[in-house]
Design an enzyme around this catalytic site. Sequence first.
Site, PDB file in Angstrom:
ATOM      1  N   ASP A   1       1.194  -1.351  -0.092  1.00 61.94           N
ATOM      2  CA  ASP A   1       0.207  -0.204  -0.183  1.00 61.94           C
ATOM      3  C   ASP A   1       0.649   1.122   0.192  1.00 61.94           C
ATOM      4  O   ASP A   1       1.869   1.476  -0.076  1.00 61.94           O
ATOM      5  CB  ASP A   1      -0.792   0.317   0.853  1.00 61.94           C
TER       6      ASP A   1
ATOM      7  N   HIS B   1       2.317   2.576  -3.521  1.00 58.17           N
ATOM      8  CA  HIS B   1       1.600   3.196  -3.612  1.00 58.17           C
ATOM      9  C   HIS B   1       1.923   4.724  -3.456  1.00 58.17           C
ATOM     10  O   HIS B   1       1.106   5.371  -4.025  1.00 58.17           O
ATOM     11  CB  HIS B   1      -0.004   2.807  -3.168  1.00 58.17           C
TER      12      HIS B   1
END
Length: 422
Positions: free
Chosen positions: A246, A269
């Site tokens: 993430d 991310h």
Amino acid sequence: MVALAVVIILCLAIIHGCHCKGLFNAAAALHKARDAADGIVVPNVRAFNVLEHGAKPDGKTDSSINFVRTFEAACNFHGDAMVVIPDGVFLIGPVLFSGPCFNPSLLIFQVNGTVKAQHNMAYYRGGDGEDDTDWITFQDIDGLILTGHGTFYGQGSTVWRLNDCSRSNCARLPATLKFIKVTDAIIRGIKSIDPKGFHIMISMSRNFRIFEVDLHAPENSPNTDGIHMSKSDLVKISRTVIATGDDCVSMIHGSTNISIKKVICGPGHGFSIGSLGHYDDEADVSGIVVKNCSLRETDNGVRIKTYKTNSPSKASGIIFQDLIMTRVRNPIIIDQEYGNKKHSRSSKVRISDVHYINIRGTSISKVAVDLLCSASNPCQGIHIDNINLQYAGPQNDNLPFSSNCRNAKVAYHGFQSPPPCH
């Protein structure tokens, strides 16, 4: 009489746990953290070894209570103290290290062994009406050094299947290290692998330094943010490697004066501000600097994201500078329709004074700069200066390499690739 009164006040402060540790010297604290990792401490520092309090380094015996007893002994010691977690594998469930502590200087945690999490989620379930708990929580501590060559192993692969966002089951899983109401802290040298949820979570804290930390999880691990922070001020992250599933670093409401420098991010991310506008009465975000970092094959580069809700707040004073991106999807993105693009209302979060400076590398998205701002609160003061991104994605269409801007007031300076918005 005045001098006597001062002495009395100081004594009362010590009795009641106010240790007056003085101004935090970050350089001295970092030097102390480096030395402590190798067991080099001044003679008056008393070591509290988890082995002496019954912990077993066999990787099988639960040593949770032994870790807590060691911390309590060190925290309640009226002198300089260091908690020692030596070589070996220590299995523990959720633990809470809660102050305030009585040490006159920063409490040291020397972690050179492997701390392994209980994998069964039953250990982390709250009681009736209580929230689930995180794994290792530091709370209400003024002055902390967490250092060493050790590893925190979250055993997340056994539970990631429980966090299936495709089925609207996105409950947050336990963070490996949680810091809440902690001030004047250094985290240095430690490793975190395969957390159940976030690697490091910081909330309601101030004056944090994170140096030379390695955070690793597979790119498909859900919600394993590297460093996640909220309602915290003056956090500095440097010389750290984050490869996770993430956001490498996520900064949500109330994050102020954050510095992220010389961080390697990927997979993951990218660096994210938000999601904002998720809760009522959110505190503003300001003073964010992401500089001299590299991103490698991340899903996003630098991102600001807000929900389309009626919760107003501000995000301002943000600098993304001197970044190298390698095969990054969505290198530069503002998304004020995050999570609910079809909703008719617009985001009430005001984004302003954002600078993108000297960003170069490769994009696997044809739209490398995508600024999707709020219709009712357009982005103001967006500055894009010397962007040199080249397309390196599949050649499966004839679409141009481009920028996209909606409801954004943008000023361009210097070289621009992709071309500016019209």
